[in-house]
Design a protein around this motif. Sequence first.
Motif, PDB file in Angstrom:
ATOM      1  N   ARG A 299       5.952   9.077  10.590  1.00  0.00           N
ATOM      2  CA  ARG A 299       5.569   7.689  10.813  1.00  0.00           C
ATOM      3  C   ARG A 299       4.181   7.390  10.250  1.00  0.00           C
ATOM      4  NH1 ARG A 299       6.719   7.531  17.115  1.00  0.00           N
ATOM      5  NH2 ARG A 299       5.925   9.649  16.773  1.00  0.00           N
ATOM      6  N   SER A 300       3.239   8.292  10.451  1.00  0.00           N
ATOM      7  CA  SER A 300       1.891   8.081   9.912  1.00  0.00           C
ATOM      8  C   SER A 300       1.907   8.040   8.392  1.00  0.00           C
ATOM      9  CB  SER A 300       0.962   9.195  10.397  1.00  0.00           C
ATOM     10  OG  SER A 300       1.447  10.473   9.983  1.00  0.00           O
ATOM     11  N   THR A 301       2.756   8.854   7.783  1.00  0.00           N
ATOM     12  CA  THR A 301       2.865   8.846   6.324  1.00  0.00           C
ATOM     13  C   THR A 301       3.464   7.542   5.826  1.00  0.00           C
ATOM     14  OG1 THR A 301       3.169  11.259   6.333  1.00  0.00           O
ATOM     15  CG2 THR A 301       3.819  10.068   4.338  1.00  0.00           C
ATOM     16  N   VAL A 302       4.462   7.031   6.550  1.00  0.00           N
ATOM     17  CA  VAL A 302       5.078   5.760   6.163  1.00  0.00           C
ATOM     18  C   VAL A 302       4.046   4.632   6.205  1.00  0.00           C
ATOM     19  CG1 VAL A 302       6.809   4.034   6.781  1.00  0.00           C
ATOM     20  CG2 VAL A 302       7.369   6.476   6.914  1.00  0.00           C
ATOM     21  N   VAL A 303       3.223   4.639   7.251  1.00  0.00           N
ATOM     22  CA  VAL A 303       2.210   3.581   7.378  1.00  0.00           C
ATOM     23  C   VAL A 303       1.183   3.683   6.262  1.00  0.00           C
ATOM     24  CG1 VAL A 303       0.356   2.668   8.824  1.00  0.00           C
ATOM     25  CG2 VAL A 303       2.528   3.350   9.869  1.00  0.00           C
ATOM     26  N   MET A 304       0.682   4.887   6.010  1.00  0.00           N
ATOM     27  CA  MET A 304      -0.411   5.063   5.056  1.00  0.00           C
ATOM     28  C   MET A 304       0.057   5.036   3.603  1.00  0.00           C
ATOM     29  SD  MET A 304      -3.077   5.095   6.846  1.00  0.00           S
ATOM     30  CE  MET A 304      -4.186   5.529   5.508  1.00  0.00           C
ATOM     31  N   LYS A 305       1.250   5.575   3.339  1.00  0.00           N
ATOM     32  CA  LYS A 305       1.708   5.729   1.956  1.00  0.00           C
ATOM     33  C   LYS A 305       2.706   4.674   1.509  1.00  0.00           C
ATOM     34  CE  LYS A 305      -0.613   9.573   1.359  1.00  0.00           C
ATOM     35  NZ  LYS A 305      -1.756   9.665   0.394  1.00  0.00           N
ATOM     36  N   VAL A 306       3.310   3.966   2.439  1.00  0.00           N
ATOM     37  CA  VAL A 306       4.321   2.971   2.075  1.00  0.00           C
ATOM     38  C   VAL A 306       3.892   1.565   2.501  1.00  0.00           C
ATOM     39  CG1 VAL A 306       6.724   2.234   2.360  1.00  0.00           C
ATOM     40  CG2 VAL A 306       6.165   4.677   2.222  1.00  0.00           C
ATOM     41  N   ILE A 307       3.681   1.377   3.789  1.00  0.00           N
ATOM     42  CA  ILE A 307       3.405   0.030   4.300  1.00  0.00           C
ATOM     43  C   ILE A 307       2.045  -0.489   3.821  1.00  0.00           C
ATOM     44  CG2 ILE A 307       3.015  -1.318   6.395  1.00  0.00           C
ATOM     45  CD1 ILE A 307       5.071   0.389   7.805  1.00  0.00           C
ATOM     46  N   PHE A 308       0.997   0.334   3.993  1.00  0.00           N
ATOM     47  CA  PHE A 308      -0.335  -0.141   3.635  1.00  0.00           C
ATOM     48  C   PHE A 308      -0.469  -0.474   2.149  1.00  0.00           C
ATOM     49  CE2 PHE A 308      -4.838   0.595   2.487  1.00  0.00           C
ATOM     50  CZ  PHE A 308      -5.395  -0.429   3.225  1.00  0.00           C
ATOM     51  N   PRO A 309      -0.019   0.406   1.222  1.00  0.00           N
ATOM     52  CA  PRO A 309      -0.104   0.011  -0.198  1.00  0.00           C
ATOM     53  C   PRO A 309       0.703  -1.240  -0.519  1.00  0.00           C
ATOM     54  CG  PRO A 309       0.251   2.377   0.012  1.00  0.00           C
ATOM     55  CD  PRO A 309       0.448   1.798   1.377  1.00  0.00           C
ATOM     56  N   ALA A 310       1.856  -1.412   0.169  1.00  0.00           N
ATOM     57  CA  ALA A 310       2.688  -2.585  -0.110  1.00  0.00           C
ATOM     58  C   ALA A 310       2.040  -3.871   0.366  1.00  0.00           C
ATOM     59  CB  ALA A 310       4.065  -2.406   0.543  1.00  0.00           C
ATOM     60  N   VAL A 311       1.308  -3.813   1.470  1.00  0.00           N
ATOM     61  CA  VAL A 311       0.717  -5.023   2.042  1.00  0.00           C
ATOM     62  C   VAL A 311      -0.703  -5.261   1.547  1.00  0.00           C
ATOM     63  CG1 VAL A 311      -0.361  -4.017   4.119  1.00  0.00           C
ATOM     64  CG2 VAL A 311       0.589  -6.338   4.206  1.00  0.00           C
ATOM     65  N   LEU A 312      -1.299  -4.293   0.876  1.00  0.00           N
ATOM     66  CA  LEU A 312      -2.705  -4.416   0.474  1.00  0.00           C
ATOM     67  C   LEU A 312      -2.989  -5.658  -0.365  1.00  0.00           C
ATOM     68  CD1 LEU A 312      -5.491  -3.199   0.627  1.00  0.00           C
ATOM     69  CD2 LEU A 312      -4.940  -1.750  -1.343  1.00  0.00           C
ATOM     70  N   PRO A 313      -2.158  -6.033  -1.348  1.00  0.00           N
ATOM     71  CA  PRO A 313      -2.457  -7.270  -2.089  1.00  0.00           C
ATOM     72  C   PRO A 313      -2.556  -8.499  -1.190  1.00  0.00           C
ATOM     73  CG  PRO A 313      -0.792  -5.990  -3.237  1.00  0.00           C
ATOM     74  CD  PRO A 313      -0.982  -5.333  -1.910  1.00  0.00           C
ATOM     75  N   ASP A 314      -1.677  -8.583  -0.187  1.00  0.00           N
ATOM     76  CA  ASP A 314      -1.729  -9.717   0.732  1.00  0.00           C
ATOM     77  C   ASP A 314      -2.930  -9.622   1.660  1.00  0.00           C
ATOM     78  OD1 ASP A 314       0.589 -10.975  -0.222  1.00  0.00           O
ATOM     79  OD2 ASP A 314       1.863  -9.643   0.963  1.00  0.00           O
ATOM     80  N   ILE A 315      -3.360  -8.414   1.990  1.00  0.00           N
ATOM     81  CA  ILE A 315      -4.552  -8.252   2.820  1.00  0.00           C
ATOM     82  C   ILE A 315      -5.782  -8.777   2.084  1.00  0.00           C
ATOM     83  CG2 ILE A 315      -6.132  -6.547   3.817  1.00  0.00           C
ATOM     84  CD1 ILE A 315      -3.738  -4.895   4.617  1.00  0.00           C
TER      85      ILE A 315
END
Length: 269
Positions: free
Chosen positions: A177-193
């Motif tokens: 789960r931590s890997t999914v957040v850091m390696k998948v979700i966060f990079p995907a949402v970073l442009p919107d952040i």
Amino acid sequence: MSSDTRSKPFFRLRQPAGRKQRLFSALGIWAIFFGVWVFASSTGMVNELLVPAPQKVFASTYDLFAARGFAGDVLISISRVLGAFAMACLVAVPLGVMMGSFPAVEAIFAPFVSAWRYLPAPSFIPILLMWFGTGEAPKLALLFIGVIFFLITLVMDHTKNVREELVETALTLGARRSTVVMKVIFPAVLPDIVIAMRQMLAMAWTYLVIAEIVASTTGIGAMMMRARRFLKTDEILSGIIVIGALGLLFDLAFAALHRWMFPYLRKTR
């Protein structure tokens, strides 16, 4: 006549405007604004004491920078905005990502954040002065409060919009789960952040004068309050223009940062 040579309509649905059109439109609207201002002041339509002519305002702006050390006040205001905004981002971005990724975390913090989001930041001024005195702390705290709760909500909403297939694929492949957040979700949402940060930085600038009119002797807001005591409307308008120019510069800087960090998001024209 072929479609390539046929003139394009001015109002085109969901079609980007050309560079020349954007430049002409941007310069044109400012020309109209200052034209109306000059006309109103020169014909006596407005009280010169309350609405001085643009040339007088620009002359006062030059005098403030050249002879009265206004550049120091501007730098102090910039440092306050950026300092408070950085602190808000350090809290809001990780918390917003966690709330958007884990419904259990959202269930804990969402009621609290939603309640605080509807409270006007200036209403905290009396208690902030009682808690922190008249130094830098209450000013930074007011700017921090004015930004953080909206930024948390924006980051959370953007995180929720990350495609579910990306998360499910990572989990299927055995990612933690931590890997999914850091390696998948966060990079995907970073442009919107980054876009959300750009929007909320504008909010910080709107609270600047409010933060600096309370027990402050430095900053753009303090200069404007001194000018008010002596009915120097031209200097007040100079402060407004400087804040607007600074806000525009930082907005353009964030837009350039977004293009540099995420070149793959550029639309092909």
